[in-house]
Structure formats: structure tokens, C-alpha cells
Design an enzyme around this catalytic site. Structure first.
Site, PDB file in Angstrom:
ATOM      1  N   HIS A  66       0.819  -0.626   0.000  1.00 25.62           N
ATOM      2  CA  HIS A  66       0.104  -0.216  -0.173  1.00 25.62           C
ATOM      3  C   HIS A  66       1.124   1.480   0.247  1.00 25.62           C
ATOM      4  O   HIS A  66       0.531   2.215  -0.709  1.00 25.62           O
ATOM      5  CB  HIS A  66      -1.039   0.392   0.964  1.00 25.62           C
ATOM      6  CG  HIS A  66      -2.019   1.150   1.141  1.00 25.62           C
ATOM      7  ND1 HIS A  66      -2.677   1.466   1.858  1.00 25.62           N
ATOM      8  CD2 HIS A  66      -2.012   2.191   0.682  1.00 25.62           C
ATOM      9  CE1 HIS A  66      -3.699   2.677   1.752  1.00 25.62           C
ATOM     10  NE2 HIS A  66      -3.161   2.981   0.600  1.00 25.62           N
ATOM     11  N   GLU A 113       0.981   8.102  -4.361  1.00 33.04           N
ATOM     12  CA  GLU A 113       1.753   7.431  -2.887  1.00 33.04           C
ATOM     13  C   GLU A 113       3.457   8.459  -2.925  1.00 33.04           C
ATOM     14  O   GLU A 113       3.298   8.660  -2.134  1.00 33.04           O
ATOM     15  CB  GLU A 113       1.785   6.368  -3.167  1.00 33.04           C
ATOM     16  CG  GLU A 113       0.616   5.676  -2.448  1.00 33.04           C
ATOM     17  CD  GLU A 113       0.479   5.381  -1.520  1.00 33.04           C
ATOM     18  OE1 GLU A 113       1.683   5.615  -0.327  1.00 33.04           O
ATOM     19  OE2 GLU A 113      -0.999   6.224  -1.213  1.00 33.04           O
ATOM     20  N   HIS A 117       3.875  10.637   0.254  1.00 36.65           N
ATOM     21  CA  HIS A 117       4.883  10.671   0.887  1.00 36.65           C
ATOM     22  C   HIS A 117       5.689  10.547   0.662  1.00 36.65           C
ATOM     23  O   HIS A 117       6.834  10.364   1.959  1.00 36.65           O
ATOM     24  CB  HIS A 117       4.758   8.617   0.935  1.00 36.65           C
ATOM     25  CG  HIS A 117       2.869   9.077   2.111  1.00 36.65           C
ATOM     26  ND1 HIS A 117       2.301   9.256   3.260  1.00 36.65           N
ATOM     27  CD2 HIS A 117       1.883   8.228   1.450  1.00 36.65           C
ATOM     28  CE1 HIS A 117       1.320   8.844   3.200  1.00 36.65           C
ATOM     29  NE2 HIS A 117       0.654   8.362   2.471  1.00 36.65           N
TER      30      HIS A 117
END
Ligand SMILES: *[C@@H]1O[C@H](CO)[C@@H](O)[C@H](O)[C@H]1NC(C)=O
Ligand SMILES: *[C@@H]1O[C@H](CO)[C@@H](O)[C@H](O)[C@H]1NC(C)=O
Ligand SMILES: *[C@@H]1O[C@H](CO)[C@@H](O)[C@H](O)[C@H]1NC(C)=O
Length: 244
Positions: A66, A113, A117
Site C-alpha cells: 500500500h 503515493e 509520502h
């Protein structure tokens, strides 16, 4: 009037400088731990709202990635765009191990993502480019291999067998240590279903980094000790209800 506008501009510029200073002081690079988060594809669509399309590819028959999330920081740099060419030879491995299940392009998922992040991870040399960041996550999936740990303990996906939280945790301790969190959702038949696993890592990728749990806005909750846990097999034809 003009004088008011000038003062307002000065005030805004001052506020902006103060904000930048605060960000620098609180520090995008101040994070100590990062979460490595893996999902069980067979359960992903169970908690997915009806507004979203759900497609689980045939190839997603093992735990997938994930994300790799430095703690307590997000969206560190809007100017660092991800391009397909940044990933060089990774897309095949990423498509296998880090796919989206939202009937959208994988690259869109990776880009989100990265934006959220990955741009915060670059404070560490080992994660300081897109290919290092995505490559590191692929390596972590091999190091922290949940499929292998469960298989060794005889924990297999099934519609009609459920597990105790402790059994699952004990199978994972040899690879993850004790500091990991199994997350569950509840399906339409009130069954508790395993969906995600988070392990907290030090910046050297060792497990066991301790930190305060941030607020979690996802529908996933820590699996409850008092209820049995189902580990459903993938069902591509009926991903929202894999075990009717
Ligand atoms: C996935 O998207 C395509 C194209 O938009 C659409 O035709 C298809 O029905 C979608 N699949 C699902 C399962 O929603
Ligand atoms: C249900 O359990 C039996 C063993 O009791 C097993 O053979 C079968 O594969 C299971 N079915 C599913 C769908 O997991
Ligand atoms: C990783 O870092 C932690 C915290 O600094 C340390 O305790 C641990 O021994 C390190 N692990 C390795 C393998 O170097």
C-alpha cells in the site's frame, strides 16, 4: 485605502515567512519512524464505497504494497513530480506487487503515493529518488514477506476457517517483531476480515520503531482480540463479497 492594502501585503508576506520558518523548524526531515503498509488484495473491496470501481487483477494473489509512509509528515514538496521514466525498469515489478484496485492506472496510484509520502522520504539517502523509494518498498516486501510467514505457520486463506488474532501475530513475530498492527474490516455478515498490516520501521529499515499512533481516517481498524478473524481467498469475480 492604498496604505491599508500595502500593510495587508506586508502582513501576508510576514505570515508567509513565518509559516516557512515554522515548517523548516518543525522539519520535514524530523521523522524518526516510517510505516511500511501491506494489503491483502482479496479484502480490499469489501470496505470500498459503491462510488468506486473495484478490480482485483488475477496476478494479485499475494500481499501487495500500500505504501511506505514517513511518520507525521505528508506532501513535503509539490514541485517534485513523478514521471514514468523515473521508475526505469520497475513498472513490471510494481504492477505485480504495488497495483491499484480502483480500476484506474497504476501509475496514478504510484504518483499519489509519491506526492503524499515519497517526497518526504528523500531526507534519507537510501530513499532520495523515485527509483530508490519504489525499489526500497519492493525490497521491504521481500524482507517482510507476510505470505511466507503465514504459509510456514499453516495460515491459509479460507472462506470457512477463521483465526485468533494471537495465532496470526505469532506467525509474524519471527519476521516483523512484536511492533506491528493487523487491521481488519467488518463485512455484511458481521465477520471480522483481515485487510492490512502496518509495521513501523527505523530509518535503517529495521522493524520496532515506537511512535504515537497518528489519527487514522481509513475504514480499517486494529483487529479485535475477542473476535475470530477471517483471511479470505481472492475472488476476482466478486471482490466486494469474496465469501458470500
Ligand atoms: C473499469 O473501467 C472501465 C473503463 O472506464 C469500465 O468500462 C469498466 O466497467 C470498469 N470496471 C468495473 C469493474 O467497474
Ligand atoms: C472450506 O473448508 C474445507 C475444509 O474444511 C476446505 O476443503 C475448503 O477448501 C474450504 N473452502 C473454502 C472456499 O475455503
Ligand atoms: C537500526 O536503528 C535502530 C535505532 O537507531 C537500532 O537500534 C538498530 O540496531 C539498527 N539496526 C541495524 C540492523 O543496524
Amino acid at each position: 485605502m492604498v496604505r491599508g492594502a500595502v500593510l495587508l501585503l506586508l502582513w501576508l508576506a510576514g505570515a508567509e515567512m513565518l509559516r516557512e520558518e515554522q515548517v523548516e523548524r518543525s522539519g520535514f526531515c524530523s521523522w524518526k519512524c516510517m510505516k511500511f503498509v501491506q494489503m491483502w488484495p482479496a479484502s480490499f473491496c469489501v470496505a470500498l464505497g459503491p462510488r468506486f470501481d473495484c478490480v482485483v487483477p488475477e496476478s494479485a494473489d499475494s500481499w501487495t504494497i500500500h505504501g511506505l509512509w514517513p511518520s507525521s509528515v505528508m506532501n513535503c514538496c509539490s514541485c517534485w513530480h513523478l514521471f514514468p521514466s523515473d521508475l526505469m525498469d520497475l513498472p513490471k515489478q510494481l504492477a505485480q506487487h504495488w497495483p491499484t484496485f480502483l480500476n484506474a492506472s497504476n501509475f496514478k496510484f504510484w504518483k499519489e503515493e509519491w506526492q503524499k509520502h515519497g517526497t518526504c522520504a528523500g531526507c534519507m539517502e537510501a530513499l532520495s529518488s523515485p527509483s530508490k523509494y519504489f525499489g526500497a518498498a519492493l525490497d521491504l516486501r521481500t524482507t517482510y514477506n507476510i505470505d511466507g510467514a503465514f504459509q510456514r505457520a499453516g495460515i491459509l486463506p479460507s472462506c470457512n476457517h477463521s483465526y485468533q488474532l494471537q495465532t496470526l501475530r505469532e506467525a509474524l513475530v519471527p519476521i516483523l517483531g512484536k511492533e506491528h498492527q493487523l487491521q481488519c474490516v467488518t463485512d455484511g455478515q458481521a465477520r471480522q476480515i483481515l485487510v492490512q498490516l502496518k509495521v513501523s520501521l527505523f530509518s535503517n529499515f529495521s522493524a520496532g520503531c515506537l511512535e504515537e499512533e497518528a489519527r487514522d481516517f481509513s475504514p480499517y481498524r486494529p483487529c479485535e482480540n475477542q473476535r475470530r478473524i477471517f483471511y479470505f481467498p481472492p475472488n476476482q469475480k466478486n471482490p466486494r463479497d469474496p465469501c458470500p
